[in-house]
Enzyme design. Structure first.
Site, PDB file in Angstrom:
ATOM      1  N   ASP A  20     -38.429 -26.695  18.904  1.00 19.52           N
ATOM      2  CA  ASP A  20     -39.807 -26.827  18.959  1.00 19.52           C
ATOM      3  C   ASP A  20     -40.001 -28.263  18.464  1.00 19.52           C
ATOM      4  OD1 ASP A  20     -42.386 -25.960  19.099  1.00 19.52           O
ATOM      5  OD2 ASP A  20     -42.291 -24.797  17.308  1.00 19.52           O
ATOM      6  N   GLY A  21     -41.235 -28.681  18.920  1.00 20.98           N
ATOM      7  CA  GLY A  21     -41.789 -30.119  18.424  1.00 20.98           C
ATOM      8  C   GLY A  21     -41.574 -31.028  19.310  1.00 20.98           C
ATOM      9  N   ASN A  22     -41.265 -30.986  20.579  1.00 17.88           N
ATOM     10  CA  ASN A  22     -41.038 -31.862  21.555  1.00 17.88           C
ATOM     11  C   ASN A  22     -42.233 -32.696  21.727  1.00 17.88           C
ATOM     12  OD1 ASN A  22     -38.586 -30.982  22.128  1.00 17.88           O
ATOM     13  ND2 ASN A  22     -38.820 -30.280  24.022  1.00 17.88           N
ATOM     14  N   GLY A  23     -43.497 -31.918  21.963  1.00 13.89           N
ATOM     15  CA  GLY A  23     -44.885 -32.380  21.900  1.00 13.89           C
ATOM     16  C   GLY A  23     -45.260 -33.227  20.869  1.00 13.89           C
ATOM     17  N   ARG A  24     -45.107 -32.756  19.591  1.00 12.98           N
ATOM     18  CA  ARG A  24     -45.588 -33.506  18.471  1.00 12.98           C
ATOM     19  C   ARG A  24     -44.614 -34.684  18.383  1.00 12.98           C
ATOM     20  NH1 ARG A  24     -45.021 -28.713  14.704  1.00 12.98           N
ATOM     21  NH2 ARG A  24     -44.250 -27.471  16.734  1.00 12.98           N
ATOM     22  N   TRP A  25     -43.386 -34.613  18.601  1.00 12.31           N
ATOM     23  CA  TRP A  25     -42.600 -35.817  18.793  1.00 12.31           C
ATOM     24  C   TRP A  25     -43.204 -36.908  19.476  1.00 12.31           C
ATOM     25  CZ3 TRP A  25     -39.899 -38.917  21.937  1.00 12.31           C
ATOM     26  CH2 TRP A  25     -38.907 -39.846  21.300  1.00 12.31           C
ATOM     27  N   HIS A  42     -40.279 -33.800  26.074  1.00  9.88           N
ATOM     28  CA  HIS A  42     -39.277 -32.902  26.461  1.00  9.88           C
ATOM     29  C   HIS A  42     -38.026 -33.445  27.084  1.00  9.88           C
ATOM     30  CE1 HIS A  42     -42.220 -29.715  25.971  1.00  9.88           C
ATOM     31  NE2 HIS A  42     -42.997 -30.173  26.973  1.00  9.88           N
ATOM     32  N   SER A  66     -41.658 -16.732  28.174  1.00 11.67           N
ATOM     33  CA  SER A  66     -42.677 -15.948  29.044  1.00 11.67           C
ATOM     34  C   SER A  66     -43.934 -16.361  28.914  1.00 11.67           C
ATOM     35  CB  SER A  66     -42.422 -14.386  28.963  1.00 11.67           C
ATOM     36  OG  SER A  66     -41.795 -14.027  28.032  1.00 11.67           O
ATOM     37  N   LEU A 104     -17.217 -22.341  24.671  1.00 11.82           N
ATOM     38  CA  LEU A 104     -18.531 -21.909  24.040  1.00 11.82           C
ATOM     39  C   LEU A 104     -19.276 -21.020  25.333  1.00 11.82           C
ATOM     40  CD1 LEU A 104     -20.840 -22.460  21.972  1.00 11.82           C
ATOM     41  CD2 LEU A 104     -21.483 -24.564  23.568  1.00 11.82           C
ATOM     42  N   ARG A 153     -41.802 -19.087  12.533  1.00 14.19           N
ATOM     43  CA  ARG A 153     -42.051 -17.834  13.065  1.00 14.19           C
ATOM     44  C   ARG A 153     -40.828 -17.508  13.862  1.00 14.19           C
ATOM     45  NH1 ARG A 153     -46.771 -20.880  13.815  1.00 14.19           N
ATOM     46  NH2 ARG A 153     -46.026 -21.753  15.755  1.00 14.19           N
ATOM     47  N   SER A 179     -41.441 -15.938  16.864  1.00 15.70           N
ATOM     48  CA  SER A 179     -42.167 -16.023  18.392  1.00 15.70           C
ATOM     49  C   SER A 179     -41.426 -15.260  19.311  1.00 15.70           C
ATOM     50  CB  SER A 179     -42.046 -17.561  18.885  1.00 15.70           C
ATOM     51  OG  SER A 179     -42.956 -18.260  17.805  1.00 15.70           O
TER      52      SER A 179
HETATM   53  C1  FPP Z   1     -41.105 -27.103  22.505  1.00 14.44           C
HETATM   54  O1  FPP Z   1     -41.658 -28.012  22.203  1.00 14.44           O
HETATM   55  C2  FPP Z   1     -40.294 -26.942  23.350  1.00 14.44           C
HETATM   56  C3  FPP Z   1     -40.392 -26.225  24.682  1.00 14.44           C
HETATM   57  C4  FPP Z   1     -41.383 -25.493  24.984  1.00 14.44           C
HETATM   58  C5  FPP Z   1     -39.154 -26.319  25.549  1.00 14.44           C
HETATM   59  C6  FPP Z   1     -37.774 -26.756  25.263  1.00 14.44           C
HETATM   60  C7  FPP Z   1     -37.421 -27.612  26.333  1.00 14.44           C
HETATM   61  C8  FPP Z   1     -36.741 -28.581  26.285  1.00 14.44           C
HETATM   62  C9  FPP Z   1     -35.823 -28.863  25.136  1.00 14.44           C
HETATM   63  C10 FPP Z   1     -36.328 -29.357  27.391  1.00 14.44           C
HETATM   64  C11 FPP Z   1     -35.931 -28.518  28.610  1.00 14.44           C
HETATM   65  C12 FPP Z   1     -34.477 -28.112  28.532  1.00 14.44           C
HETATM   66  C13 FPP Z   1     -34.143 -27.409  29.612  1.00 14.44           C
HETATM   67  C14 FPP Z   1     -32.542 -27.042  29.632  1.00 14.44           C
HETATM   68  C15 FPP Z   1     -34.860 -26.570  30.298  1.00 14.44           C
HETATM   69  P1  FPP Z   1     -43.402 -27.970  22.392  1.00 14.44           P
HETATM   70  O2  FPP Z   1     -43.665 -28.230  23.663  1.00 14.44           O
HETATM   71  O3  FPP Z   1     -43.875 -26.588  22.007  1.00 14.44           O
HETATM   72  O4  FPP Z   1     -43.637 -28.794  21.150  1.00 14.44           O
HETATM   73  P2  FPP Z   1     -44.940 -29.151  20.345  1.00 14.44           P
HETATM   74  O5  FPP Z   1     -44.949 -27.606  19.621  1.00 14.44           O
HETATM   75  O6  FPP Z   1     -45.190 -30.174  19.379  1.00 14.44           O
HETATM   76  O7  FPP Z   1     -46.194 -29.151  21.438  1.00 14.44           O
END
Ligand code: FPP
Length: 252
Positions: A26-31, A43, A72, A137, A200, A202
């Site tokens: 989690d946290g790609n968007g905030r990063w 992402h 989902s 693995l 959470r 989730s």
């Molecule tokens: C949460 O960050 C991350 C996801 C919804 C998906 C995770 C996906 C990846 C790491 C890349 C895709 C990899 C594959 C193999 C498909 P968020 O977008 O919810 O971040 P935020 O809560 O900060 O907005």
């Protein structure tokens, strides 16, 4: 000549290591937002973190690593972001599958496949088929996955078998339900890690994680690395797991 009495300082102590680690990335968007970058870049960097962590898990001797890559519930995101995530999965499988296979990694996929784009479904099946005989693995990719949906699908299949007379209602036990879940042959998760400071579950592995330990880290997923994984495992090893009993146990 080796000195049998000398302490093996170079051999890491792996006692009490989790067999199955699951990660809510989690946290790609905030990063990305913290850097003024588009979410897609978060992402993309998330996939780089994923590569690092798969490598580390392999080196640390973890047996099962589950990653939640598209839930989902993620269908409620804007279509462009869904397209980005599907594109990343396609590229991840096309670019990384050969290396995963070369490293003896077995890919398993959990989640609902029937309503996925046929091309994505085929890629997921190819990844499972190519790596099916590997015994290193096990990388469990949760894609289009939600635990309630998984349990509902299992319940539907059981109900169909009861209706057809293949099963009797009294045959429906915890073991039977567990055996009808996706990838039922995998060990239950011991440790679930969630990044980004959210605390959470989730809708992940609600059945299988009845006794999993949860570790939360404030790091955003793109910043997660081997050191962070080792830190989470250290925290797990300090916990006392009793599985409802009075005595600490290593596994149920
Ligand atoms: C949460 O960050 C991350 C996801 C919804 C998906 C995770 C996906 C990846 C790491 C890349 C895709 C990899 C594959 C193999 C498909 P968020 O977008 O919810 O971040 P935020 O809560 O900060 O907005």
């Amino acid at each position: 000549m080796t000195n049998a009495a000398a302490p093996a300082t170079d051999v890491p102590d792996r006692s009490g290591y989790p067999l199955h680690v699951a990660i809510i990335m989690d946290g790609n968007g905030r990063w990305a937002a913290a850097r003024g970058l588009p979410r897609a870049e978060g992402h993309r960097r998330g996939v780089e973190a994923l590569r690092r962590v798969v490598r580390a898990a392999h080196e640390l001797g973890i047996v099962y690593l589950t990653i939640f890559s598209f839930s989902s519930e993620n269908w409620s995101r804007p279509a462009t972001e869904i397209g980005d995530l599907f594109g990343l999965l396609r590229r991840f499988i096309r670019n990384d599958l050969a290396e995963l296979h070369g490293n003896n990694v077995r890919v398993r996929v959990i989640g609902e496949r029937d309503d996925l784009d046929p091309e994505i479904r085929r890629l997921l099946e190819e990844a499972e088929e190519l790596t099916g005989a590997n015994d290193g693995l096990v990388l469990v990719v949760a894609f289009n996955y939600g635990a309630r949906d998984e349990i509902a699908r299992a319940a539907r299949r059981i109900a169909q078998d009861v209706a057809r007379g293949i099963l009797k209602p009294e045959d429906v036990t915890e073991e039977l339900i567990g055996a009808r879940l996706d990838a039922a042959d995998l060990a239950d998760p011991d440790l679930i890690i969630r990044t980004s400071g959210e605390q959470r579950r989730s809708n992940v592995l609600l059945w299988q994680a009845a006794y999993a330990e949860l570790v939360f880290t404030p790091l955003y997923w793109p910043d997660f690395d081997r050191a962070a994984l080792e830190q989470a495992i250290d925290e797990y090893r300090r916990r006392e797991r009793r599985f409802g009993g009075l005595v600490a146990r290593t596994r149920s």
